[in-house]
Write a protein that holds these residues in place. Structure first.
Motif, short mmCIF file in Angstrom:
data_model
loop_
_atom_site.label_atom_id
_atom_site.label_comp_id
_atom_site.label_asym_id
_atom_site.label_seq_id
_atom_site.Cartn_x
_atom_site.Cartn_y
_atom_site.Cartn_z
N LEU A 4 53.41 -9.76 37.70
CA LEU A 4 54.49 -9.53 36.73
C LEU A 4 54.04 -8.51 35.71
O LEU A 4 52.95 -8.63 35.13
CB LEU A 4 54.86 -10.82 36.01
N GLY A 48 61.94 -11.00 38.18
CA GLY A 48 60.87 -10.66 37.24
C GLY A 48 60.12 -9.42 37.68
O GLY A 48 59.33 -8.86 36.92
N GLY A 49 60.37 -8.98 38.92
CA GLY A 49 59.76 -7.76 39.43
C GLY A 49 60.73 -6.60 39.46
O GLY A 49 60.48 -5.59 40.12
N GLY A 187 58.38 -12.23 40.91
CA GLY A 187 57.60 -11.01 40.79
C GLY A 187 57.81 -10.02 41.90
O GLY A 187 57.25 -8.92 41.89
#
Length: 360
Positions: A4, A48-49, A187
Motif C-alpha cells: 500500500l 487501496g492500490g 493493495g
C-alpha cells in the motif's frame, strides 16, 4: 504482505496504523436518490492500490464504473443507470435494452444473446409454442438479492468480496439463476468475477451468455491499441484494422470483429486495451476461461457521444438464434445443472508494465 502506498505491511503492522480497514480500502454500500437512477443500490469497492469498482446490485450485479488512480476506464451511455422498474425489454420491437444499457460490464443472457428473436418453447411443455427473446436477454436489468460482502485474511494477504444472486424466471418457462462473486485483493490492481449459472427449474432450458465489457474515454482514444490473442483463420488486414483506435466522427457506424481465439496452456484467453499516452501508460487486460466461453467478439462504435469499444467473451459465435437452433448449437441445461464462468480484469500502469504485457 500487503503493498500500500509504496510500502509493504504485515497484517499486524497495517492494523496498528488504522482504526478501520475502510480508512485505506474496503466496500461501501450506497444508493442513488434522484432521477431515473433513484433507489438503485450499489457497492463501491476500493482496493487501496488505486483500483475502484462500482458494483450495481440492482442491475444484475454488474460493474457500472471502473477507475484506476481516479482515471475512468469504463464507458457510460446517455441512458444512465436507470432503475429496473423503468426498463421494458420488449419495447422498440425487443430492443428495449438500448434505452437502459450503460456501464463497464453488462451481462447478456441467460437464455439469449444478441438481436431480438423468437424461438420454440415446446421444451417447457404444451402451454407455450414459442418464446420471445429481447436484445441480449433479460438478466442485466434484474435486481439481485444481495448475499454477502466482507474481507478475508490469509496470513498477511487480504481480499475483499461481495456476492449476489440474480434470478430469471417465468411460469411455464425458464428458471435460471446467476450467483456472482466479485473479489478484489487489498493493495492490488485487479478484480475477479466468478459466475455460477444454474437451472433452478424442472425442465431442460436453453442457455446463452455474453459479457459486454465496455471501455471508453480517456482509455479509449486516438492511438490506443488493442492486443488480441492468437486466432485461427483470421484475415490479417481485418485484425490489423481493429488494433489502432480512432477519434469519434459523425460518419462512424457499428464495427464488429469476431475472433476465434487460441487459448494459452492454462486454457485461458487474454485481451487488452492499451493507451501508452494516458498517464504514463495504462492498460486494462481481460482474462477468461475459454473452455466455458469459446467465442470472442470485439464491438466498437466511434460515433459522436458514443466512443465505445467492447470486449465480448461469449458462449456462442455471432449468428442469429434461428441459425444456431437449426445447427443444434444452443446448449440446454438440465434441471440442477450448473455452469461456472470466470473472468479477471487487471490494470497495468507505466511503460515497463505495458512492455511486459505486450511481450506476454
Amino acid at each position: 504482505m500487503v503493498s500500500l502506498f509504496g510500502q509493504s505491511f504485515t497484517r499486524t503492522e497495517l492494523l496498528r496504523r488504522i482504526g478501520r480497514l475502510e480508512q485505506v480500502a474496503g466496500i461501501i454500500p450506497g444508493s442513488y436518490d434522484d432521477g431515473p437512477e433513484r433507489s438503485v443500490r450499489y457497492l463501491d469497492l476500493r482496493s487501496g492500490g488505486g483500483l475502484e469498482a462500482r458494483v450495481m446490485v440492482d442491475r444484475g450485479f454488474d460493474i457500472g464504473e471502473l477507475r484506476f488512480s481516479g482515471i475512468p476506464l469504463s464507458w457510460r451511455s446517455t441512458n444512465g443507470f436507470r432503475a429496473p422498474g423503468l426498463h421494458v425489454a420488449e419495447e422498440e420491437k425487443g430492443a428495449g435494452l438500448l434505452r437502459s444499457m450503460d456501464g463497464m460490464m453488462v451481462t447478456c443472457g441467460l437464455d439469449h444473446v444478441r438481436g431480438a428473436a423468437e424461438g420454440p418453447a415446446g421444451h417447457f411443455g404444451p402451454r407455450r409454442d414459442t418464446a420471445q427473446y429481447p436484445l441480449h436477454g433479460r438478466i442485466s436489468q434484474a435486481p439481485a438479492r444481495f448475499l454477502s460482502q466482507g474481507e478475508s485474511w490469509d496470513d498477511n494477504d487480504c481480499c475483499f468480496h461481495c456476492e449476489g444472486l440474480v434470478r430469471q424466471s417465468m411460469m411455464y418457462g425458464e428458471t435460471l439463476e446467476l450467483q456472482r462473486r466479485i473479489e478484489m485483493p487489498l493493495g492490488g490492481a485487479s478484480l475477479s468475477i466468478t459466475d455460477r449459472v444454474r437451472n433452478a427449474g424442472h425442465r431442460s432450458t436453453p442457455h446463452m451468455q455474453l459479457y459486454h465489457l465496455n471501455f471508453g474515454f480517456p482509455l479509449l482514444d486516438a492511438g490506443a491499441a488493442l492486443l488480441l490473442p492468437p486466432g485461427r483463420g483470421q484475415q490479417v488486414e481485418t485484425r490489423a484494422g481493429f488494433l489502432t483506435q480512432q477519434v469519434p466522427s459523425a460518419e462512424a457506424a457499428d464495427e464488429i470483429l469476431e475472433v476465434d481465439p487460441v487459448s494459452g496452456p492454462d486454457g485461458r484467453v487474454s485481451v487488452a486495451l492499451v493507451n501508452a499516452n494516458l498517464n504514463g501508460g495504462l492498460a486494462v487486460q481481460v482474462d477468461y476461461d475459454a473452455s466455458a466461453l469459446p467465442a470472442l467478439q470485439i464491438w466498437r462504435h466511434f460515433g459522436l457521444g458514443m466512443n465505445v469499444l467492447a470486449i465480448e467473451p461469449a458462449t456462442h459465435h455471432a449468428a442469429k438464434r434461428a441459425a444456431l437452433e437449426q445447427a443444434g448449437q444452443i446448449r440446454f441445461m438440465e434441471p440442477g445443472e450448473e455452469i461456472v464462468y470466470s473472468l479477471t480484469l487487471s490494470i497495468h500502469a507505466g511503460t515497463a508494465a505495458l512492455e511486459r504485457l505486450r511481450r506476454n
